[in-house]
Write a protein that holds these residues in place. Structure first.
Motif, short mmCIF file in Angstrom:
data_model
loop_
_atom_site.label_atom_id
_atom_site.label_comp_id
_atom_site.label_asym_id
_atom_site.label_seq_id
_atom_site.Cartn_x
_atom_site.Cartn_y
_atom_site.Cartn_z
N ASP A 1 0.79 -1.23 0.00
CA ASP A 1 0.00 0.00 0.00
C ASP A 1 0.82 1.28 0.00
OD1 ASP A 1 -2.38 -1.55 0.19
OD2 ASP A 1 -2.04 -1.75 2.35
N GLY A 2 2.13 1.19 0.07
CA GLY A 2 2.96 2.39 0.18
C GLY A 2 2.91 2.93 1.60
N THR A 3 3.12 4.22 1.74
CA THR A 3 3.09 4.84 3.06
C THR A 3 1.66 5.21 3.41
OG1 THR A 3 5.32 5.68 2.77
CG2 THR A 3 3.97 6.75 4.46
N ALA A 4 1.26 4.85 4.61
CA ALA A 4 -0.09 5.16 5.08
C ALA A 4 -0.05 5.41 6.58
CB ALA A 4 -1.04 3.99 4.78
N GLU A 5 -1.04 6.13 7.06
CA GLU A 5 -1.15 6.39 8.50
C GLU A 5 -1.71 5.14 9.18
OE1 GLU A 5 -0.39 9.37 10.22
OE2 GLU A 5 0.61 9.88 8.35
N TRP A 6 -1.02 4.65 10.21
CA TRP A 6 -1.47 3.49 10.97
C TRP A 6 -1.49 3.84 12.45
CZ3 TRP A 6 -3.31 -1.04 9.23
CH2 TRP A 6 -3.08 -1.35 7.88
N PRO A 7 -2.53 3.42 13.16
CA PRO A 7 -2.56 3.67 14.61
C PRO A 7 -1.62 2.71 15.34
CG PRO A 7 -4.50 2.43 13.94
CD PRO A 7 -3.74 2.77 12.68
N VAL A 8 -0.99 3.22 16.37
CA VAL A 8 -0.19 2.39 17.27
C VAL A 8 -0.68 2.66 18.69
CG1 VAL A 8 1.85 2.35 15.77
CG2 VAL A 8 1.65 4.12 17.51
N LEU A 9 -0.48 1.70 19.55
CA LEU A 9 -0.85 1.82 20.96
C LEU A 9 -2.34 2.12 21.15
CD1 LEU A 9 2.26 3.76 22.28
CD2 LEU A 9 1.87 1.30 22.30
N ALA A 10 -3.15 1.62 20.24
CA ALA A 10 -4.61 1.73 20.39
C ALA A 10 -5.08 0.48 21.14
CB ALA A 10 -5.28 1.81 19.02
N GLY A 11 -6.29 0.49 21.61
CA GLY A 11 -6.75 -0.70 22.30
C GLY A 11 -8.16 -0.58 22.84
N ARG A 12 -8.41 -1.36 23.85
CA ARG A 12 -9.74 -1.46 24.41
C ARG A 12 -9.64 -1.82 25.90
NH1 ARG A 12 -15.15 -2.88 23.09
NH2 ARG A 12 -15.97 -4.58 24.33
N ILE A 13 -10.40 -1.10 26.71
CA ILE A 13 -10.61 -1.52 28.09
C ILE A 13 -11.78 -2.48 28.03
CG2 ILE A 13 -11.21 -0.80 30.43
CD1 ILE A 13 -9.97 1.94 29.71
N ASN A 14 -11.61 -3.66 28.56
CA ASN A 14 -12.57 -4.74 28.33
C ASN A 14 -12.82 -5.53 29.61
OD1 ASN A 14 -13.88 -6.01 25.96
ND2 ASN A 14 -12.84 -7.84 26.71
N VAL A 15 -14.01 -6.10 29.71
CA VAL A 15 -14.30 -7.07 30.76
C VAL A 15 -15.18 -8.15 30.16
CG1 VAL A 15 -16.29 -5.83 31.73
CG2 VAL A 15 -15.03 -7.42 33.15
N ASP A 16 -14.83 -9.40 30.43
CA ASP A 16 -15.60 -10.56 29.97
C ASP A 16 -16.19 -11.21 31.23
OD1 ASP A 16 -14.44 -10.68 27.10
OD2 ASP A 16 -12.67 -10.64 28.37
N PRO A 17 -17.37 -10.78 31.66
CA PRO A 17 -17.87 -11.14 32.99
C PRO A 17 -18.07 -12.63 33.24
CG PRO A 17 -19.58 -10.05 31.71
CD PRO A 17 -18.32 -9.95 30.92
N TYR A 18 -18.21 -13.44 32.19
CA TYR A 18 -18.45 -14.87 32.39
C TYR A 18 -17.32 -15.75 31.89
CZ TYR A 18 -23.07 -12.98 33.21
OH TYR A 18 -24.11 -12.25 33.71
#
Length: 120
Positions: free
Chosen positions: A64-81
């Motif tokens: 794809d050549g040079t493109a903007e990519w996110p780094v250090l992204a994520g999600r605060i998550n809980v899987d209760p079961y």
């Protein structure tokens, strides 16, 4: 003046379990998931969470050549079961980087990467 507001999704709902029975679910205060499809399912399919963005860096990719990519992204998550006790409490799923390489960085380019990570 007429004010409009986004549709408010109930943060407490009755959930039917495929194997039988039902449970009342309530989102934790940080949850922004819409849960539109969570009114029926397997008990351990439910997750609560909120996404967070990371800084975007110019990354070179052969296809794809040079493109903007996110780094250090994520999600605060809980899987209760979930069977794993560590997943039943809020935790972070961090997407450090997506299998891409930053090549041939000049000292100024490298300094910009460091500054973006520090700013985040």
């Amino acid at each position: 003046m007429v004010q409009t507001s986004a549709r408010v999704i109930s943060r407490t709902w009755l959930r039917k379990i495929w194997t039988g029975g039902q449970t009342v679910e309530t989102c934790p205060s940080f949850c922004t998931d819409n849960h539109r499809n969570d009114d029926i399912g397997a008990l351990d399919d439910l997750q609560h969470g909120v996404e967070f963005e990371g800084p975007e860096l110019a990354v070179f990719n052969v296809e794809d050549g040079t493109a903007e990519w996110p780094v250090l992204a994520g999600r605060i998550n809980v899987d209760p079961y979930n069977e794993d006790a560590k997943r039943r409490v809020p935790h972070v799923n961090l997407n450090v980087f997506k299998d891409e390489v930053m090549e041939c960085l000049s000292p100024d380019d490298f300094a910009a990467v460091i500054a973006a990570v520090r700013a985040h």
